[in-house]
Design an enzyme around this catalytic site. Sequence first.
Site, PDB file in Angstrom:
ATOM      1  N   THR A  41      40.677  42.645  38.815  1.00  0.00           N
ATOM      2  CA  THR A  41      40.985  41.241  38.128  1.00  0.00           C
ATOM      3  C   THR A  41      41.689  40.290  38.792  1.00  0.00           C
ATOM      4  O   THR A  41      42.513  40.778  39.712  1.00  0.00           O
ATOM      5  CB  THR A  41      41.465  41.377  36.616  1.00  0.00           C
ATOM      6  N   ASP A  42      41.559  38.955  38.398  1.00  0.00           N
ATOM      7  CA  ASP A  42      42.637  38.098  38.793  1.00  0.00           C
ATOM      8  C   ASP A  42      43.905  37.754  37.867  1.00  0.00           C
ATOM      9  O   ASP A  42      43.789  39.062  36.917  1.00  0.00           O
ATOM     10  CB  ASP A  42      41.816  36.768  38.761  1.00  0.00           C
ATOM     11  N   MET A  43      44.556  37.031  37.809  1.00  0.00           N
ATOM     12  CA  MET A  43      45.931  37.190  37.016  1.00  0.00           C
ATOM     13  C   MET A  43      45.361  36.723  35.577  1.00  0.00           C
ATOM     14  O   MET A  43      46.194  37.144  34.613  1.00  0.00           O
ATOM     15  CB  MET A  43      46.708  35.846  37.376  1.00  0.00           C
ATOM     16  N   ALA A  44      44.459  36.397  35.329  1.00  0.00           N
ATOM     17  CA  ALA A  44      43.800  36.171  33.835  1.00  0.00           C
ATOM     18  C   ALA A  44      43.182  37.318  33.328  1.00  0.00           C
ATOM     19  O   ALA A  44      42.478  37.318  32.030  1.00  0.00           O
ATOM     20  CB  ALA A  44      42.917  34.939  33.647  1.00  0.00           C
ATOM     21  N   VAL A  56      40.418  38.701  34.379  1.00  0.00           N
ATOM     22  CA  VAL A  56      38.987  38.518  34.676  1.00  0.00           C
ATOM     23  C   VAL A  56      38.504  39.012  35.882  1.00  0.00           C
ATOM     24  O   VAL A  56      39.269  38.927  36.866  1.00  0.00           O
ATOM     25  CB  VAL A  56      38.287  37.010  34.472  1.00  0.00           C
TER      26      VAL A  56
END
Length: 133
Positions: A14-17, A19
């Site tokens: 995932t990314d920082m959010a 997602v």
Amino acid sequence: MSHRFPVRVFYEDTDMAGVVYYANYLKFIERGRSEMVREQGLDQGKLGAEQGVYYAVRRVEADYLRPARYDDQLEVETIVTEITGARVYMDQNLWRGEELIFKATVMIVCVDKTGMPMALPAENRQQFARGLA
């Protein structure tokens, strides 16, 4: 006929959010294809080492429909849709339960050790055909 393979989304996907990063969807479907091929009786390592036969992705057309998130339990569905002399076409869908979140059409080509196109060996064609829709 379709092949199904479970995938859990890890934090590293995932990314920082939280997602799933877009390129990781391609990793998920690669795992699904690899498991389908293995279950069809194709040993890709052995094919390369003993016969000089390799399979490579030539083209992917992808649609990102809904985001996958950290800790989602997903399922990769792989369906062989067409086999030609040197190509195998597959539809791959990524499901979160009943929800389709990603879909792709993938063209796989058969190449020799130098990367030059070659015809699918007859035995491999039969193995891929077991997964035809």
